[in-house]
Design a protein around this motif. Structure first.
Motif, short mmCIF file in Angstrom:
data_model
loop_
_atom_site.label_atom_id
_atom_site.label_comp_id
_atom_site.label_asym_id
_atom_site.label_seq_id
_atom_site.Cartn_x
_atom_site.Cartn_y
_atom_site.Cartn_z
N ILE A 102 0.63 -1.08 0.01
CA ILE A 102 -0.19 0.10 -0.08
C ILE A 102 0.84 1.30 -0.15
N ILE A 103 1.74 1.32 0.87
CA ILE A 103 2.78 2.42 1.07
C ILE A 103 3.64 2.40 -0.49
N ALA A 104 3.88 1.43 -0.95
CA ALA A 104 4.94 1.60 -2.27
C ALA A 104 3.81 1.81 -3.65
N SER A 105 2.44 1.58 -3.56
CA SER A 105 1.93 1.66 -4.50
C SER A 105 1.88 2.83 -5.40
N PRO A 106 1.82 3.99 -4.75
CA PRO A 106 1.87 5.36 -5.67
C PRO A 106 3.34 5.27 -6.38
N VAL A 107 4.22 4.94 -5.79
CA VAL A 107 5.53 4.94 -6.68
C VAL A 107 5.49 3.78 -7.83
N ILE A 108 5.01 2.88 -7.37
CA ILE A 108 4.88 1.56 -8.23
C ILE A 108 4.19 1.96 -9.51
N VAL A 109 2.97 2.66 -9.40
CA VAL A 109 2.15 3.05 -10.44
C VAL A 109 2.81 4.00 -11.32
N THR A 110 3.37 4.89 -10.53
CA THR A 110 3.92 6.27 -11.34
C THR A 110 5.34 5.69 -12.07
N GLN A 111 5.85 4.69 -11.69
CA GLN A 111 7.05 4.18 -12.16
C GLN A 111 6.66 3.59 -13.39
N MET A 112 5.91 2.58 -13.51
CA MET A 112 5.04 1.77 -14.51
C MET A 112 4.80 2.58 -15.74
N LEU A 113 4.08 3.77 -15.35
CA LEU A 113 3.56 4.61 -16.45
C LEU A 113 4.62 5.21 -17.03
N ALA A 114 5.86 5.64 -16.20
CA ALA A 114 6.93 6.12 -16.83
C ALA A 114 7.98 5.24 -17.63
N ARG A 115 7.71 3.77 -17.28
CA ARG A 115 8.37 2.90 -18.16
C ARG A 115 7.95 2.78 -19.73
N ARG A 116 6.55 3.06 -19.70
CA ARG A 116 5.91 2.96 -20.97
C ARG A 116 6.62 3.86 -22.07
N SER A 117 6.98 5.00 -21.43
CA SER A 117 7.38 6.23 -22.27
C SER A 117 9.17 6.47 -22.09
N THR A 118 9.77 5.23 -21.75
CA THR A 118 11.15 5.14 -21.70
C THR A 118 11.54 3.86 -22.34
N PRO A 119 12.61 3.99 -23.27
CA PRO A 119 13.01 2.63 -23.95
C PRO A 119 13.78 1.94 -23.07
N SER A 120 13.52 0.64 -23.12
CA SER A 120 14.24 -0.42 -22.08
C SER A 120 15.62 -0.35 -22.33
N THR A 121 16.29 -0.76 -21.19
CA THR A 121 17.86 -0.77 -21.50
C THR A 121 18.21 -2.48 -21.07
N ALA A 122 19.19 -2.95 -21.75
CA ALA A 122 19.48 -4.24 -21.32
C ALA A 122 20.03 -4.62 -20.21
#
Length: 738
Positions: free
Chosen positions: A718-738
């Motif tokens: 519950i504490i981490a969920s806001p960060v997890i959501v924002t980071q997952m959204l940011a991931r979609r707009s960021t190309p993955s790194t090996a």
């Protein structure tokens, strides 16, 4: 010192690395001696090593003789190599009528007194009627004048060699314990006791079973020295390089490759080395320059190596000296300690690896080019034989034989791997001698047939080593280095035996343990009313708070005292206090012992005094304090792991509370999640940069994850969920790194 004033392509020479190790490793800096004296001392060191090697394989003499010979060697070599104070000019050679081979006459007197006092026990054990000395049994607690004189000499000289090799902190603490034993009637409250008679005190500290000739010196003289010898020989005959090459192959091509190589190679190297500084210097000489070339800040590169290397003392199968002493204290096989240490060590390296990976992503650091990586086939074609001694040692150890027999076989196989070659028949003498020993042990019932055949096959395989053969002078140099490494730990074990003797004589461990639990209990009662909102909401019980506060008290003491005391000595002193305190709170013995050991090791990467970080900073040419801070943040896994396995002893696998695979899997996953969350908070990056609030939330979530319960994990999510959501959204707009 600047983080950037060293050229990235600068590679330290062997001499520069040796100088760094001498500066930061306990007891590495030694006095220059004359050529003839040097040859004599070299011979003594080799005889010292040979004596321990032979007794490990062929049987130990009586304890009082064995520890006497070991202590004699410590006195000779310490007084020969370590000046009375650490002034720079006292290490240099100088001509003087009051020196022989650059050793002052007073040190020679101390040396002789030490040897005579150490060997007097064996000489007078059965009594000497000519001198009016009764058998030792009749003198216990009532020493005669000879016992009193030599006992006082040994106590003073043991404190002196500990001071010369390790500095003032440990001897001063031991002097406080001595004062407590003799002047107990003047101490306040629970600490007050009638005081120990001086003659009885000297007897307890000098005669075997307690004090100087007690369990700590026995373990070091019988087990620890042999594993130090094995580690140095195996590393210098090629096993260390094999570890580094394979770590480079495994991780070098990925994001932040050289830093990941540092973590993996240090973890590998930690399996044969119990010295954090030696680990730092050996692997850091290659990994730190590579990290700097890749783009890591110098202080972070040094911190990576320091945090990784500090794991050596907690990484199975060869942990630091404290682990062997733990096995004796708990009366458990050393293999049990090895098994218990597996997951906590893994948790430490998961934390370091995660921070390294996230920092590399944050800085957009790439891995090594394919042409820069060693070739797997070539590495194993040339170096496969170097793993043979470690395999042999582990086979014997896990088959249930004594640790010193496994060390004997490991050392023998390391010598064969380095010096015997099937193409040079004369060199097969080492392999033939070991095989003859194995058959002799088998015929005498010492080895089972399957073990005898296994060792003979392993020894034969070792002679097929394709690498260049190690010559006798090179092997002698490795053995001398191992003896040098053993001096500081030997001095510490002898000196801290006094603390063990005082604790056993006065019962102060239980007194302090009671004070810790009582203080924690009072504080817990006060806090409970506040945190439970006057009893409206009960998140936890008073007993839960009492245990947590007790753990914090003991952990703090470990870290603060560890600022000037080697891990082994620190463990012995604090476990005598922690064990009674935590036992009263229901913590299993192995969990309380491991708790103290881990926080003792944490002190090596905790500023302001963090020897491993200082050694890494010297290699990286970085600011030592910043390097220490980086190392501490990287070592968060080691900081939270002890709390986890106290609350969930199942993580130690062999705890008396029992093992349940589902409980272990769930709790281990929760702890790993906590360490990863803490790592993201340290770096401030996951899939994208994190703001201050996100880092705070992840830090809190990480700490809650480590608490082993489903409710705690749900709260953490519950504490981490806001960060997890924002980071997952940011991931979609960021190309993955090996």
């Amino acid at each position: 010192m600047s983080d950037i004033n060293q050229p990235d392509n600068h590679e330290l020479t062997a001499e520069e690395l040796a100088a760094i190790e001498e500066k930061f490793d306990e007891g590495s800096a030694t006095r220059a001696v004359g050529p003839t004296t040097g040859q004599i001392l070299r011979a003594i060191a080799l005889v010292f090593a040979l004596y321990h090697f032979i007794t490990a394989g062929f049987g130990l003499p009586a304890d009082h003789w064995h520890m006497g010979w070991h202590l004699s060697g410590l006195f000779i070599l310490t007084y020969a190599f370590f000046p009375i104070i650490g002034m720079k000019n006292l290490f240099a050679r100088k001509a003087s009528a009051f020196r022989i081979g650059n050793i002052p006459l007073y040190d020679l007197v101390f040396m002789i007194l030490g040897v005579v006092s150490a060997l007097y026990l064996g000489f007078a054990w059965r009594g000497v009627p000519l001198l009016g000395i009764d058998e030792q049994t009749f003198r216990m607690g009532n020493p005669n004048s000879y016992d009193l004189f030599f006992g006082i000499v040994v106590i003073l000289l043991v404190l002196d060699i500990a001071r010369r090799t390790l500095g003032w902190v440990l001897p001063l603490i031991i002097c406080f314990f001595i004062s407590y034993a003799l002047l107990g009637q003047y101490f306040p409250g629970l600490l007050k006791h009638p005081g120990v008679n001086f003659r009885t005190f000297v007897s307890s500290m000098y005669f075997p079973q307690e004090g100087i000739f007690g369990v700590t010196l026995w373990v070091v003289s019988t087990i620890v020295f042999h594993f130090v010898l094995f580690g140095v020989i195996a590393q210098r005959t090629g096993l260390g390089q094999l570890f580094i090459d394979n770590a480079t192959i495994l991780a070098g091509r990925y994001t932040g490759g050289p830093a990941k190589v540092s973590v993996i190679s240090s973890a590998f190297f930690g399996t044969i080395s119990g010295s954090s500084v030696a680990n730092t210097v050996s692997t850091g000489a290659l990994t730190i320059p590579n990290m700097k070339r890749l783009g890591y800040p110098a202080h972070f590169a040094g911190g990576v190596e320091a945090a990784s290397s500090a794991g050596g003392q907690i990484t199975p199968p060869i942990m630091g000296a404290a682990a062997f002493i733990m096995a004796e204290f708990l009366e458990l096989p050393y293999t049990t300690i090895i098994i218990a240490a597996i997951f906590p060590a893994l948790l430490h390296y998961v934390g370091v690896f995660t921070v390294v990976h996230l920092m590399a992503r944050k800085l957009d650091l790439k891995g090594l080019a394919k042409e820069q990586l060693p070739k797997l086939k070539a590495v194993w074609r040339e170096g496969w034989a170097n793993i043979v001694p470690l395999i042999g040692l582990l086979v014997v150890l896990f088959a249930g034989y004594t640790p010193y027999m496994s060390a004997f076989c490991g050392i023998s196989l390391a010598v064969i791997t380095g010096m015997s070659r099937i193409k040079e028949p004369a060199t097969l003498v080492y392999a033939v001698a070991f095989i003859a020993f194995v058959f002799w042990k088998y015929l005498g019932g010492g080895f089972e047939f399957s073990m005898a055949m296994t060792l003979c096959i392993i020894a034969s395989i070792a002679t097929l080593n394709p690498q260049e053969r190690t010559k006798i002078p090179e092997m002698a140099s490795s053995i001398e280095l191992a003896v040098k490494y053993a001096l500081a730990v030997g001095a510490a074990s002898a000196a801290v035996g006094i603390v063990v003797g005082v604790i056993n004589t006065t019962g102060v461990g239980f007194r302090i343990g009671f004070m810790v639990t009582q203080g924690a209990g009072n504080l817990a009662s006060d806090l409970f009313g506040f945190l439970s909102l006057g009893g409206i909401v009960e998140w936890f019980t008073v007993q839960d708070l009492q245990l947590f506060i007790s753990l914090v008290f003991i952990a703090t003491a470990c870290i603060l005292m560890g600022a000037g005391i080697p891990t082994t000595a620190l463990y012995i002193m604090l476990v005598s206090v922690a064990q009674p305190a935590l036992a009263q709170l229901g913590v299993p013995p192995i969990a309380s012992h491991m708790f103290v050991l881990y926080y003792g090791v944490v002190s090596e990467i905790t500023p302001p005094v963090c020897t491993s970080a200082y050694a890494a900073a010297a290699i990286a040419n970085a600011n030592p304090f910043r390097t220490g801070l980086s190392a501490f943040s990287l070592g968060l896994g080691k900081v939270v792991a002890p709390m986890a396995f106290v609350y969930a002893p199942v993580l130690l696998i062999v705890s008396s509370t029992g093992f349940d695979l589902w409980e272990f899997s769930y709790t281990a996953t929760s702890c790993i999640a906590g360490v990863i969350a803490l790592s993201t908070a340290v770096v401030g990056y996951w899939f994208a940069p994190m703001n201050a609030i996100s880092r705070i939330l992840m830090a809190i979530a990480g700490l809650v994850f480590v608490a082993p319960s489903l409710s705690a994990d749900l709260v953490a999510l519950i504490i981490a969920s806001p960060v997890i959501v924002t980071q997952m959204l940011a991931r979609r707009s960021t190309p993955s790194t090996a």
